[in-house]
Design a protein around this motif. Structure first.
Motif, short mmCIF file in Angstrom:
data_model
loop_
_atom_site.label_atom_id
_atom_site.label_comp_id
_atom_site.label_asym_id
_atom_site.label_seq_id
_atom_site.Cartn_x
_atom_site.Cartn_y
_atom_site.Cartn_z
N VAL A 186 -58.04 -15.09 54.63
CA VAL A 186 -57.50 -15.74 55.79
C VAL A 186 -55.97 -15.78 55.63
CG1 VAL A 186 -57.31 -17.91 57.11
CG2 VAL A 186 -59.50 -17.14 56.17
N ALA A 187 -55.52 -16.15 54.52
CA ALA A 187 -54.00 -16.31 54.15
C ALA A 187 -53.30 -14.93 54.41
CB ALA A 187 -53.69 -16.48 52.82
N GLU A 188 -53.84 -13.88 54.19
CA GLU A 188 -53.09 -12.57 54.51
C GLU A 188 -53.32 -12.15 55.89
OE1 GLU A 188 -53.90 -9.89 50.38
OE2 GLU A 188 -55.62 -10.93 51.18
N ILE A 189 -54.52 -12.28 56.57
CA ILE A 189 -54.58 -11.82 57.79
C ILE A 189 -53.74 -12.76 59.02
CG2 ILE A 189 -56.15 -11.89 59.82
CD1 ILE A 189 -58.47 -11.47 57.68
N ILE A 190 -53.45 -14.19 58.53
CA ILE A 190 -52.59 -14.58 59.51
C ILE A 190 -51.08 -14.60 58.90
CG2 ILE A 190 -51.71 -16.98 60.30
CD1 ILE A 190 -54.61 -17.90 59.88
N LEU A 248 -54.28 -11.15 67.31
CA LEU A 248 -55.19 -11.31 66.64
C LEU A 248 -56.43 -11.14 67.48
CD1 LEU A 248 -54.27 -13.75 63.86
CD2 LEU A 248 -54.70 -11.53 63.38
N LEU A 249 -56.29 -11.76 68.63
CA LEU A 249 -57.42 -11.90 69.67
C LEU A 249 -57.90 -10.59 70.23
CD1 LEU A 249 -59.57 -13.68 71.28
CD2 LEU A 249 -57.61 -14.12 72.86
N GLU A 250 -56.59 -9.90 70.64
CA GLU A 250 -56.77 -8.56 71.24
C GLU A 250 -57.39 -7.55 70.20
OE1 GLU A 250 -52.70 -7.81 72.40
OE2 GLU A 250 -52.61 -9.16 74.08
N GLU A 251 -57.06 -7.61 68.88
CA GLU A 251 -57.42 -6.81 68.00
C GLU A 251 -58.92 -6.96 67.53
OE1 GLU A 251 -54.65 -6.83 64.88
OE2 GLU A 251 -53.24 -5.66 66.10
N ASN A 252 -59.51 -8.16 68.18
CA ASN A 252 -60.67 -8.57 67.70
C ASN A 252 -60.88 -8.74 66.26
OD1 ASN A 252 -63.56 -9.40 68.39
ND2 ASN A 252 -64.13 -7.59 68.07
N SER A 253 -59.92 -9.49 65.72
CA SER A 253 -59.88 -9.86 64.33
C SER A 253 -60.83 -10.81 63.95
CB SER A 253 -58.23 -10.44 63.96
OG SER A 253 -58.32 -10.73 62.43
N SER A 254 -61.27 -10.67 62.45
CA SER A 254 -62.45 -11.57 62.12
C SER A 254 -61.80 -12.98 61.76
CB SER A 254 -62.67 -10.85 60.77
OG SER A 254 -61.89 -10.63 59.89
N VAL A 255 -60.58 -13.35 61.77
CA VAL A 255 -59.97 -14.56 61.88
C VAL A 255 -58.96 -14.46 63.02
CG1 VAL A 255 -58.18 -15.59 60.69
CG2 VAL A 255 -59.78 -14.37 59.31
#
Length: 402
Positions: A186-190, A248-255
């Motif tokens: 989570v830390a890296e994705i955000i 993140l929403l547009e990329e359909n991210s898992s986080v």
């Protein structure tokens, strides 16, 4: 390039400057006695700091203030006088023992910190000092050099709530003996997109608790903040910060994140202060070795309507990093519904710090009571989701569209 409006300069001079300043003070005192006029030794450190400040202020169009969050440290060195202070530590009354060692062919000394030099200098009598130095100090043939310049800035904090929509993602990078256990965190994705726009050296994610890597974080998300260490850019519009969550929403991210915003340092305290007050809602898929009768389900659901205190010993799976203690924990509500066969949907509301997996299977009798002991069967938790973390953080942003 930093976008700071003001800075604060600190200067570290060679240790020999303290010896030479003392020698000049004594020389000025001698001259005053002889000539009948007063004179003082100039504070070299403050003079140099002033000169650097004036040049930086003019070149960078910034103000010099004593309370700026942006600090520039300038360290000077002077090889020619590098050993002038060592006589202080060779005195019989010296309380410091120096150690010397060789590094890359150069003899290095430890123990002669600035504080040690000043302490020894204060303890050195005038007679001792005059015996080992000259007043005024001898002239040198080389100039001092700038050995290092470091720039440090107060951290920037970005807070919000995150959703973890897939399993096998740890909250922070999960590494054991140099090997990554989970591919993503989570830390890296955000944190990586935040690092990109702030230009920070590094970042730390601090969450209001943490879920295991195989547990999803759903519902209203988990409160968190990211501390950006030494950020170059601090001036960001609300829209620019919100763009991270939109991407993140547009990329359909898992986080996913929402209510993402820049917060003040004081706002982060609620994450730690609310640690013991918050409650959490869980949803678990549980397998029981025996079918539960309707009577047993009714009994358990009735029990679950009342607050229950359980005693949890430190789980076996975390004994390597947690003290072996027994802690009372609260189960605030419990609801069990039959799905099919031996599978049941279990919803639990608990106080902070409760190990839900252990409450289900009992952890070899280390959690009492547990669902396993209450049903008289073997219970195994197959899936676990966090559905709510009841902590009011951060303030809502009405402009955010999730």
């Amino acid at each position: 390039m930093y976008d700071a409006d003001d800075i604060f300069i600190t200067v570290e001079l060679p240790k020999s400057i303290y010896i030479r300043h003392r020698a000049m003070q004594l020389f000025c005192e001698d001259e005053s006695t002889i000539l009948g006029s007063s004179s003082e030794a100039i504070d070299v450190k403050e003079t140099i700091r002033y000169m650097i400040s004036e040049r930086l202020s003019s070149a960078c169009n910034v103000e010099m203030t004593g309370d700026s969050e942006m600090r520039v440290d300038v360290m000077f060195g002077h090889q020619e006088s590098a050993t002038e202070h060592l006589f202080l530590f060779e005195r019989e009354k010296s309380s410091v023992k120096l150690k010397t060692f060789r590094k890359k062919g150069v003899i290095m000394t430890t123990g002669d910190s600035k504080a040690s030099v000043l302490n020894e200098l204060a303890a050195c009598s005038e007679d001792e000092f005059r015996a080992d130095t000259s007043c005024p100090p001898s002239t040198v043939s080389t100039k001092a050099e700038i050995n290092m310049v470091t720039m440090k800035r107060a951290s920037l904090f970005v807070g919000g709530r995150y959703l973890k929509l897939k399993r096998n993602i740890s909250q922070t990078p999960f590494v054991i003996e140099g090997r990554r256990i989970t591919e993503d965190s989570v830390a890296e994705i955000i944190g990586e997109p935040i690092k990109l726009i702030t230009g920070c050296d590094s970042y730390n994610l601090v969450g209001s608790g943490r879920e295991d890597s195989d547990v999803r974080m759903l519902g209203n998300g988990r409160p968190f903040y990211i501390e950006c260490i030494n950020p170059r850019i601090k001036k960001h519009s609300v829209e620019k910060i919100q763009q991270i969550q939109k991407t993140l929403l547009e990329e359909n991210s898992s986080v996913q994140v929402y209510n993402l915003q820049i917060i003040q340092s004081k706002d982060t305290s609620i994450i730690k202060e609310g640690e013991e007050q918050k409650t959490k809602h869980y949803c678990a898929l549980v397998w029981f070795s025996q079918l539960l009768t309707e009577e047993k389900l009714t009994e358990l659901n009735n029990i679950g309507k009342q607050e229950m205190i359980i005693d949890q010993k430190t789980p076996i799976r975390v004994l390597h990093r947690r003290a072996p203690l027994t802690r009372p924990k609260k189960i605030l509500s419990l609801e069990i519904k039959h799905i099919e066969g031996h599978f049941y949907r279990v919803r639990i509301e608990s106080g902070a710090g409760t190990y839900i997996k252990e409450f289900v299977h009992g952890d070899l009798g280390r959690t009492i009571p547990s669902l396993a002991s209450m049903t008289g069967t073997t219970a195994d938790i197959l899936e676990l989701d966090v559905e709510n973390v009841s902590l009011d953080f951060p303030p809502p942003l009405s402009t955010i569209q999730c």
